[in-house]
Design a protein around this motif. Sequence first.
Motif, short mmCIF file in Angstrom:
data_model
loop_
_atom_site.label_atom_id
_atom_site.label_comp_id
_atom_site.label_asym_id
_atom_site.label_seq_id
_atom_site.Cartn_x
_atom_site.Cartn_y
_atom_site.Cartn_z
N CYS A 1 0.83 -1.20 0.00
CA CYS A 1 0.00 0.00 0.00
C CYS A 1 0.87 1.26 0.00
N ASP A 2 1.87 1.29 0.85
CA ASP A 2 2.73 2.47 0.98
C ASP A 2 3.48 2.75 -0.33
N ILE A 3 4.09 1.72 -0.89
CA ILE A 3 4.93 1.92 -2.08
C ILE A 3 4.07 2.19 -3.31
N VAL A 4 2.99 1.43 -3.47
CA VAL A 4 2.13 1.64 -4.63
C VAL A 4 1.47 3.01 -4.56
N SER A 5 1.07 3.44 -3.37
CA SER A 5 0.48 4.77 -3.22
C SER A 5 1.47 5.85 -3.66
N THR A 6 2.72 5.71 -3.25
CA THR A 6 3.75 6.67 -3.65
C THR A 6 3.91 6.71 -5.16
N ARG A 7 3.90 5.55 -5.77
CA ARG A 7 4.08 5.47 -7.22
C ARG A 7 2.87 6.01 -7.97
N ILE A 8 1.67 5.74 -7.46
CA ILE A 8 0.47 6.27 -8.11
C ILE A 8 0.49 7.80 -8.07
N ALA A 9 0.78 8.36 -6.90
CA ALA A 9 0.81 9.82 -6.77
C ALA A 9 1.83 10.43 -7.73
N ARG A 10 2.98 9.79 -7.84
CA ARG A 10 4.02 10.29 -8.75
C ARG A 10 3.56 10.24 -10.20
N ILE A 11 2.93 9.16 -10.60
CA ILE A 11 2.46 9.02 -11.99
C ILE A 11 1.38 10.05 -12.28
N LEU A 12 0.46 10.26 -11.35
CA LEU A 12 -0.62 11.20 -11.57
C LEU A 12 -0.10 12.64 -11.69
N GLU A 13 0.93 12.96 -10.94
CA GLU A 13 1.47 14.32 -11.00
C GLU A 13 2.23 14.57 -12.30
N SER A 14 2.85 13.54 -12.84
CA SER A 14 3.58 13.68 -14.10
C SER A 14 2.60 13.89 -15.25
N ARG A 15 2.96 14.76 -16.19
CA ARG A 15 2.05 15.07 -17.29
C ARG A 15 2.33 14.26 -18.56
N ASP A 16 3.21 13.29 -18.48
CA ASP A 16 3.50 12.48 -19.67
C ASP A 16 2.39 11.46 -19.88
N PHE A 17 2.05 11.20 -21.14
CA PHE A 17 1.02 10.20 -21.44
C PHE A 17 0.98 9.92 -22.93
N VAL A 18 0.87 8.65 -23.27
CA VAL A 18 0.62 8.21 -24.65
C VAL A 18 -0.54 7.23 -24.60
N PHE A 19 -1.54 7.44 -25.44
CA PHE A 19 -2.71 6.56 -25.45
C PHE A 19 -2.36 5.28 -26.19
N SER A 20 -2.01 4.26 -25.44
CA SER A 20 -1.55 3.01 -26.02
C SER A 20 -1.62 1.90 -24.98
N PRO A 21 -1.85 0.64 -25.43
CA PRO A 21 -1.77 -0.49 -24.49
C PRO A 21 -0.40 -0.60 -23.85
N ILE A 22 0.63 -0.09 -24.52
CA ILE A 22 1.98 -0.12 -23.95
C ILE A 22 2.02 0.72 -22.67
N THR A 23 1.31 1.85 -22.68
CA THR A 23 1.26 2.69 -21.49
C THR A 23 0.57 1.95 -20.34
N LEU A 24 -0.50 1.24 -20.65
CA LEU A 24 -1.19 0.44 -19.63
C LEU A 24 -0.22 -0.56 -19.00
N LYS A 25 0.55 -1.23 -19.84
CA LYS A 25 1.51 -2.21 -19.35
C LYS A 25 2.62 -1.53 -18.53
N ASN A 26 3.07 -0.38 -18.99
CA ASN A 26 4.14 0.32 -18.28
C ASN A 26 3.67 0.85 -16.92
N ILE A 27 2.41 1.29 -16.84
CA ILE A 27 1.87 1.73 -15.56
C ILE A 27 1.87 0.58 -14.57
N HIS A 28 1.45 -0.59 -15.03
CA HIS A 28 1.46 -1.77 -14.15
C HIS A 28 2.88 -2.06 -13.65
N LYS A 29 3.84 -1.98 -14.55
CA LYS A 29 5.24 -2.22 -14.18
C LYS A 29 5.70 -1.21 -13.14
#
Length: 283
Positions: free
Chosen positions: A83-111
């Motif tokens: 919970c602690d580590i994933v929460s930190t990573r989610i917050a970081r991803i949401l704050e970043s403005r990078d994004f590409v609409f692709s299944p690759i992005t979905l896979k990279n978010i999971h990673k």
Amino acid sequence: MESSYKRQDDLHYDNTTKQKRSYYWDTAIGLNKVDGLTPSDYLQELKQESIEGRKTYEEVERELGNYYGKQVLTPAALDTRECDIVSTRIARILESRDFVFSPITLKNIHKRLFDGLFTGKLAGYEGRFRDYNIEKAEPVLGGDSVIYADYLSLEDYLRYDFDTERKKNYAAMSPSDTAAGLARFVSSVWQVHPFVEGNTRTTAVFLEKYMLSLGYSNVDNTLFRDNSVYFRNALVVSNYSNAAKKIQPAFCYIESFLLNLIEGANKPLPPITLNLKSKRYGN
């Protein structure tokens, strides 16, 4: 030669940034409630330092690594660490403005969310599509499971979903039509369930990034913070049918959730009700 680009992490930290970061942290912690995970008191301390701009996400995660490196990792401790580590990573991803609409992005978010956190038989599946079929008992379905996509065709299903979504013109749609369109897309992606674990959190983060890329900058993150279980149940019932019990997929719940996001509203969400039992599932 001087670069004409600005580093995102060099941008000025002001009250607006502080407020957004607070929202991102709340959303991140709230999303982990989907799997019944709660943060440690230590993360709450680090979270506040991050919100105040005194610690970066990298520093927070590094301190969490040091903290848990000294702990006896019982099953309960492993859940809290996740919970602690994933929460930190989610917050970081949401704050970043990078994004590409692709299944690759979905896979990279999971990673990025789960790297190094899966253990036992799940170890090594971070950012990797599953290679076996799965099912999961859902309380909202009285213990029944959604039928997920066959593992042999995961990439084909996702490619179709993304190609279909690209053809939509949300700029020409009303908010309610936009909610309906996004509901079909996110429901289809979730139904594929491409990962062995962490599908709902990954899908939710992708959805938020996608909506921000569409210009919905006023997305009310408190909806995910306060209603992450509702979000998951709404996805479940949008993918469940049982002809014998005269049940068809219901999209009204996920549409209501998304319409609130689109409009930046906080309208009451309709309780999720199925005719399986006389119980209601919602907030």
